[in-house]
Every structure is written in structure tokens, then in C-alpha cells.
Scaffold this active site. Structure first.
Site, PDB file in Angstrom:
ATOM      1  CE  LYS A  35      18.191 -80.937 -80.349  1.00  0.00           C
ATOM      2  NZ  LYS A  35      16.743 -80.748 -80.412  1.00  0.00           N
ATOM      3  CE1 TYR A 252      30.367 -54.958 -60.465  1.00  0.00           C
ATOM      4  CE2 TYR A 252      30.395 -57.316 -60.977  1.00  0.00           C
ATOM      5  CZ  TYR A 252      30.935 -56.035 -61.112  1.00  0.00           C
ATOM      6  OH  TYR A 252      32.039 -55.849 -61.889  1.00  0.00           O
TER       7      TYR A 252
HETATM    8  C1  LIG Z   1      16.527 -82.171 -79.734  1.00  0.00           C
HETATM    9  C2  LIG Z   1      15.522 -83.110 -80.264  1.00  0.00           C
HETATM   10  C3  LIG Z   1      15.434 -84.408 -79.752  1.00  0.00           C
HETATM   11  C4  LIG Z   1      16.224 -84.882 -78.550  1.00  0.00           C
HETATM   12  O1  LIG Z   1      15.556 -84.461 -77.384  1.00  0.00           O
HETATM   13  P1  LIG Z   1      16.082 -84.818 -75.897  1.00  0.00           P
HETATM   14  O2  LIG Z   1      15.045 -84.267 -75.018  1.00  0.00           O
HETATM   15  O3  LIG Z   1      17.393 -84.116 -75.756  1.00  0.00           O
HETATM   16  O4  LIG Z   1      16.219 -86.292 -75.859  1.00  0.00           O
HETATM   17  C5  LIG Z   1      14.536 -85.267 -80.358  1.00  0.00           C
HETATM   18  N1  LIG Z   1      13.770 -84.861 -81.395  1.00  0.00           N
HETATM   19  C6  LIG Z   1      13.815 -83.619 -81.892  1.00  0.00           C
HETATM   20  C7  LIG Z   1      12.933 -83.225 -83.018  1.00  0.00           C
HETATM   21  C8  LIG Z   1      14.681 -82.694 -81.341  1.00  0.00           C
HETATM   22  O5  LIG Z   1      14.710 -81.449 -81.823  1.00  0.00           O
END
Ligand SMILES: *Cc1c(COP(=O)(O)O)cnc(C)c1O
Length: 356
Positions: A35, A252
Site C-alpha cells: 500500500k 527563514y
Molecule cells: C500497513 C499494514 C500492515 C503492515 O504494517 P507494518 O508495520 O508496515 O509491517 C499490516 N496490516 C495492516 C492491516 C496494515 O494496514
């Protein structure tokens, strides 16, 4: 001449991490999280590396799954947030995807869309994070509903909200609820994310769901020979140098003031390139491999670094903002955030280059 700022994505490091994850997961099935554009590393090139080694790929929502379909041979795809509407449910059904279900309305959407038997429905238990998921009683109700529709391809999943802390009250409460829900049913299970895998959680989870560890940015000790490798290297080069006198200010708002004559290097990366504006004075920046402190506010297009201690610095000296010698999590800490956020919010204007 091109502006020398890039995100170099090392696909060999990614493959190394995937193999290591497999080793860590022993005989569990792997659902790899891609994702957020593979945590900012590029969905398609990363999915092509990861896919041959895993049992499924996880995306957050349908548009991400749709982008994935451009690649050839894919394992199963799991939509972690499930359908938002009937069009989503039809997309899931028509493409034979797997779907998490966090609410009863999603079961109805999937039935309306005639979900095929081969699609797994992952019923999500709210084990205590209270963000998404069904209560134990609702799980029972949905199992009945699925049974009456002859859908038997079902799994039970949940998500840990504090997996880095094995002994925290939150983790312990979540594990207790998870075990209670798992023990009274015989369903495939899926619980563990990267932190839980790396900590070696001893709990029922036929599947594991690694994300951040695949990209080498899990902030947890791993054994020396089993080191995860950072996949992303944020690189640039010094574009300007100057000496300033004691009591002069930099950037800045004049946020930083020199207490002695200081040599300032300017580097062409700013918050519009994904470098966090919240980075404080003293955030480490590697110049020719030497840690130098960020001074002054991060601008849209540039940062300024104190290189007084680095006699050999010149225009064109190599800069690493994060990568193999400077962990993204270290920079994140200095900016009041986490590596996940820095990785997943790279703007398009700073080019990514993939190598293997
Ligand atoms: C993003 C996600 C993961 C992976 O988590 P990490 O901490 O990056 O290993 C696992 N399960 C769900 C439901 C997620 O949304």
C-alpha cells in the site's frame, strides 16, 4: 546540468529483505503490504520483486489494487480497507480479489456484487485498537451470514496498535482478545505486522503481514547476519558554500544563530522534495559520509548545514539525507515523526531511480 537530488531505490536490497522476511516468518504464509505506493518505493517495480516470494500482496483500497493489475504474474491481492461502495465491491468480485471486512455493510456489498467463492473474506476483529473491526459477537453473526450464502473461504484477522511494545497493556489486552476469538473458531488467522514478526510474537497467526521491514526501515534490532537493508537512498550534492561570522543568522526567521565563525553548505532538497520541514537544528545530514548538523529552517527547495568541521567539503560533495548510513527513522525522530510518514509522502518533483 540537472539538479542532483534523487531517491535511489535499491531493488536488490528489497529482494534481500523479502528473503529475510521469509526466513523470519518460517512456515507462515506472507501477505506483503505494498500500500501507499509500496511505502513510497514505487508500487509496480516493488511488486515485481516481492510477488514471486509471497502468498499475497496487500493494498489499502481498490484504486491501489487497480494500479497493481498492470503487472504480470501476481499472487492474490488483499484489499485491507475492503469495499467503500458497490462499485468497489464489484471491482473486488470481478477481479477475484480478497477483501478485509471491518463492518457488516461490507458483507452486504460483497454479496450484492456476487463475490466468487475463491475470494477470501478476512473478517477483521477489533481486538482493542478501536479504529476498525467487528466485535466478537458481530464476527459470529457475520460467520452465520456467510454460511447461509455458502461462502466458506473465510479468515480471521486483526491489527496490533502497539506491536513495538510486547509487554504494553495495550498489546497484552489485544493478544488476549485475539486468542479468545481465535480459539473458539477454526479459521485461518492473520495478525502479525513487521514489529510483531521481528519481536517473534508467539501467537496464532497462520499468515503474517509485513510492510515496513520489507523496505528496510523497521526500527528494531535484527541479528547482525540478518540485517535488513534500507531500500531508499535520498541523495543530493552541495550546491553552495559560505563562511558566516559569529552572531549571523541562517535561513527563514533566522532560526539558527552562529556562536562562532561557521561554514554553511546549502543542499538542493527542501520540503517540496519530501524533506520534513519540522526537522530541527541538529538533524544529521551526511556530507561526504560525515554527519553534519542541519541549521536553520528547511525551505521549500533547500536546506542549510553546518560543515565547519568538514575541511574537505566542496560544491558537488555527496549528500545523503537518509539511506544506508543514516536511517530514515533517525531523521524522522528529529522531525517529530516516523519513518513511515517520510517514506510515504514523497512528492513527484524529486525523481526516483530504480536499480537492481
Ligand atoms: C500497513 C499494514 C500492515 C503492515 O504494517 P507494518 O508495520 O508496515 O509491517 C499490516 N496490516 C495492516 C492491516 C496494515 O494496514
Amino acid at each position: 546540468m540537472a539538479r542532483p537530488s534523487y531517491f535511489d531505490i535499491d531493488l536488490r536490497a528489497l529482494e534481500h529483505n523479502v528473503r529475510l522476511t521469509k526466513k523470519r516468518a518460517a512456515n507462515k504464509k506472507i501477505c506483503a503490504a505494498v500500500k501507499g505506493d509500496a511505502y513510497g518505493h514505487g508500487l509496480i517495480p516493488c511488486a515485481e520483486i516481492i510477488a514471486p516470494h509471497v502468498d499475497s500482496l496487500a493494498v489499502a483500497f481498490c484504486e491501489e489494487a487497480s494500479a497493481l493489475r498492470q503487472t504480470g504474474d501476481l499472487p492474490r491481492i488483499v484489499v485491507l480497507e475492503g469495499p467503500f461502495d458497490l462499485a468497489d465491491a464489484r471491482f473486488i468480485a470481478d477481479n477475484g480479489l480478497d477483501s478485509v471486512v471491518h463492518s457488516a455493510y461490507q458483507v452486504e456489498l460483497l454479496f450484492s456484487a456476487r463475490l466468487p467463492a475463491r475470494s477470501t473474506i478476512w473478517l477483521k476483529l477489533d481486538s482493542g485498537m478501536h479504529r476498525l473491526g467487528l466485535e466478537d459477537g458481530e464476527i459470529t453473526a457475520q460467520l452465520k451470514r456467510l454460511e447461509s450464502n455458502n461462502h466458506s473461504n473465510i479468515g480471521l484477522m486483526s491489527h496490533l496498535g502497539d506491536a513495538e511494545s510486547v509487554d504494553s497493556a495495550m498489546t497484552q489486552a489485544q493478544l488476549a482478545r485475539w486468542c479468545a476469538a481465535v480459539d473458539k473458531r477454526s479459521l485461518p488467522t492473520s495478525l502479525l505486522n513487521s514489529a510483531a514478526i521481528l519481536h517473534g510474537y508467539d501467537t496464532k497467526s497462520d499468515w503474517v503481514r509485513p510492510g515496513i521491514m520489507l523496505y528496510g526501515a523497521a526500527d528494531l534490532p535484527t541479528e547482525h547476519e540478518d540485517r535488513l537493508l534500507p531500500v531508499m537512498h535520498f541523495r543530493s550534492a552541495v550546491m553552495a558554500l559560505r563562511w558566516i561570522n559569529e552572531s549571523e543568522v541562517v535561513g527563514y526567521g533566522g532560526r539558527w544563530q552562529a556562536s562562532k565563525p561557521t561554514r554553511v553548505a546549502t543542499v538542493p532538497v527542501g520540503y517540496a522534495d519530501g524533506y520534513p520541514r519540522t526537522a530541527r537544528n541538529g538533524t544529521p545530514v551526511l556530507i561526504d559520509g560525515v554527519e553534519c548538523p542541519l541549521i536553520g529552517r528547511v525551505s521549500m527547495d533547500m536546506i542549510t548545514v553546518d560543515v565547519t568541521a568538514l575541511a574537505s567539503v566542496e560544491v558537488g560533495s555527496e549528500v545523503e539525507l537518509w539511506g544506508s548510513s543514516l536511517a530514515v527513522n533517525t531523521v524522522a525522530q528529529h522531525a517529530g515523526t516516523i519513518g513511515y510518514e517520510l517514506l510515504t509522502r514523497l512528492p513527484a518533483r524529486c525523481p526516483r531511480r530504480w536499480s537492481r
